[in-house]
Design a protein around this motif. Structure first.
Motif, PDB file in Angstrom:
ATOM      1  N   HIS A 186       0.831  -1.202   0.000  1.00  0.00           N
ATOM      2  CA  HIS A 186       0.000   0.000   0.000  1.00  0.00           C
ATOM      3  C   HIS A 186       0.870   1.258   0.000  1.00  0.00           C
ATOM      4  O   HIS A 186       0.623   2.202  -0.759  1.00  0.00           O
ATOM      5  CB  HIS A 186      -0.937  -0.009   1.203  1.00  0.00           C
ATOM      6  N   ARG A 187       1.891   1.310   0.864  1.00  0.00           N
ATOM      7  CA  ARG A 187       2.758   2.485   0.936  1.00  0.00           C
ATOM      8  C   ARG A 187       3.565   2.665  -0.351  1.00  0.00           C
ATOM      9  O   ARG A 187       3.771   3.792  -0.804  1.00  0.00           O
ATOM     10  CB  ARG A 187       3.706   2.385   2.135  1.00  0.00           C
ATOM     11  N   ARG A 204       4.304   5.082  -6.319  1.00  0.00           N
ATOM     12  CA  ARG A 204       3.660   4.595  -7.548  1.00  0.00           C
ATOM     13  C   ARG A 204       4.363   3.350  -8.086  1.00  0.00           C
ATOM     14  O   ARG A 204       4.568   3.199  -9.283  1.00  0.00           O
ATOM     15  CB  ARG A 204       3.640   5.678  -8.634  1.00  0.00           C
ATOM     16  N   LEU A 245       2.639   1.812  -3.367  1.00  0.00           N
ATOM     17  CA  LEU A 245       1.736   2.352  -4.387  1.00  0.00           C
ATOM     18  C   LEU A 245       1.367   3.806  -4.096  1.00  0.00           C
ATOM     19  O   LEU A 245       1.368   4.637  -4.999  1.00  0.00           O
ATOM     20  CB  LEU A 245       0.458   1.504  -4.466  1.00  0.00           C
ATOM     21  N   ALA A 246       1.075   4.092  -2.861  1.00  0.00           N
ATOM     22  CA  ALA A 246       0.584   5.424  -2.511  1.00  0.00           C
ATOM     23  C   ALA A 246       1.670   6.495  -2.629  1.00  0.00           C
ATOM     24  O   ALA A 246       1.398   7.608  -3.087  1.00  0.00           O
ATOM     25  CB  ALA A 246       0.013   5.427  -1.091  1.00  0.00           C
ATOM     26  N   HIS A 247       2.894   6.173  -2.235  1.00  0.00           N
ATOM     27  CA  HIS A 247       3.928   7.208  -2.161  1.00  0.00           C
ATOM     28  C   HIS A 247       4.968   7.140  -3.268  1.00  0.00           C
ATOM     29  O   HIS A 247       5.652   8.123  -3.538  1.00  0.00           O
ATOM     30  CB  HIS A 247       4.627   7.153  -0.801  1.00  0.00           C
ATOM     31  N   ASP A 282       4.337  -0.843  -7.988  1.00  0.00           N
ATOM     32  CA  ASP A 282       3.626  -2.077  -7.650  1.00  0.00           C
ATOM     33  C   ASP A 282       4.682  -3.166  -7.506  1.00  0.00           C
ATOM     34  O   ASP A 282       5.381  -3.513  -8.469  1.00  0.00           O
ATOM     35  CB  ASP A 282       2.612  -2.424  -8.745  1.00  0.00           C
TER      36      ASP A 282
END
Length: 155
Positions: free
Chosen positions: A103-104, A110, A106-108, A112
């Protein structure tokens, strides 16, 4: 005390003295002057104090306290999972931490991790790289979990 206020206090003393003398009670005018003076000074101080007092502005809770409560709410389930992992070797904690890392990322960043593992490896700390790339092993100490969580928060 201004002259007008002193004049009002003197007028009150005079009216009281004449009124008490008129009813025949022989007032002690010096004592009555002292009582009127003390009351007048008290009223002047009170009115000046009311004018000079600033209103108090109450503020709500600080953001730091809210942030600490939020972190505690997030850490409680992780602590429970750590306890279960210690007792029963449950893989839930490891899976939860991997989900947090993904999650982090992807969120910070980008990134995967499933589709671009080399880009993810460039961003991860050595502790997180061991967590992600290594074999599934139980996290048995609170210090190790704290380090992993600190690294995840820094992502």
């Amino acid at each position: 005390m201004t002259r007008a206020q002193a004049a009002v206090a003197g007028a009150v003393w005079l009216v009281l003295s004449i009124g008490l003398w008129a009813v025949g009670s022989r007032p002690a005018v010096v004592v009555l002057a002292g009582i009127v003076a003390v009351i007048a000074v008290g009223l002047v101080l009170l009115t000046n104090l009311v004018d000079d007092v600033l209103p108090i502005v109450w503020v709500g809770r600080s953001d730091a306290a809210d942030s600490t409560r939020r972190v505690e709410r997030c850490l409680t389930p992780l602590r429970n999972q750590l306890d279960l992992a210690r007792r029963y070797g449950a893989p839930d904690l490891h899976e939860t931490l991997l989900e947090l890392v993904d999650h982090r990322l992807l969120a910070h960043h980008r990134v995967d991790r499933a589709t671009d593992p080399s880009a993810a490896a460039a961003v991860l700390t050595p502790t997180l790289a061991r967590l992600v790339g290594g074999p599934l092993r139980p996290i048995t100490s609170a210090r190790e979990l704290r380090q992993i969580l600190t690294d995840i928060e820094a992502l």
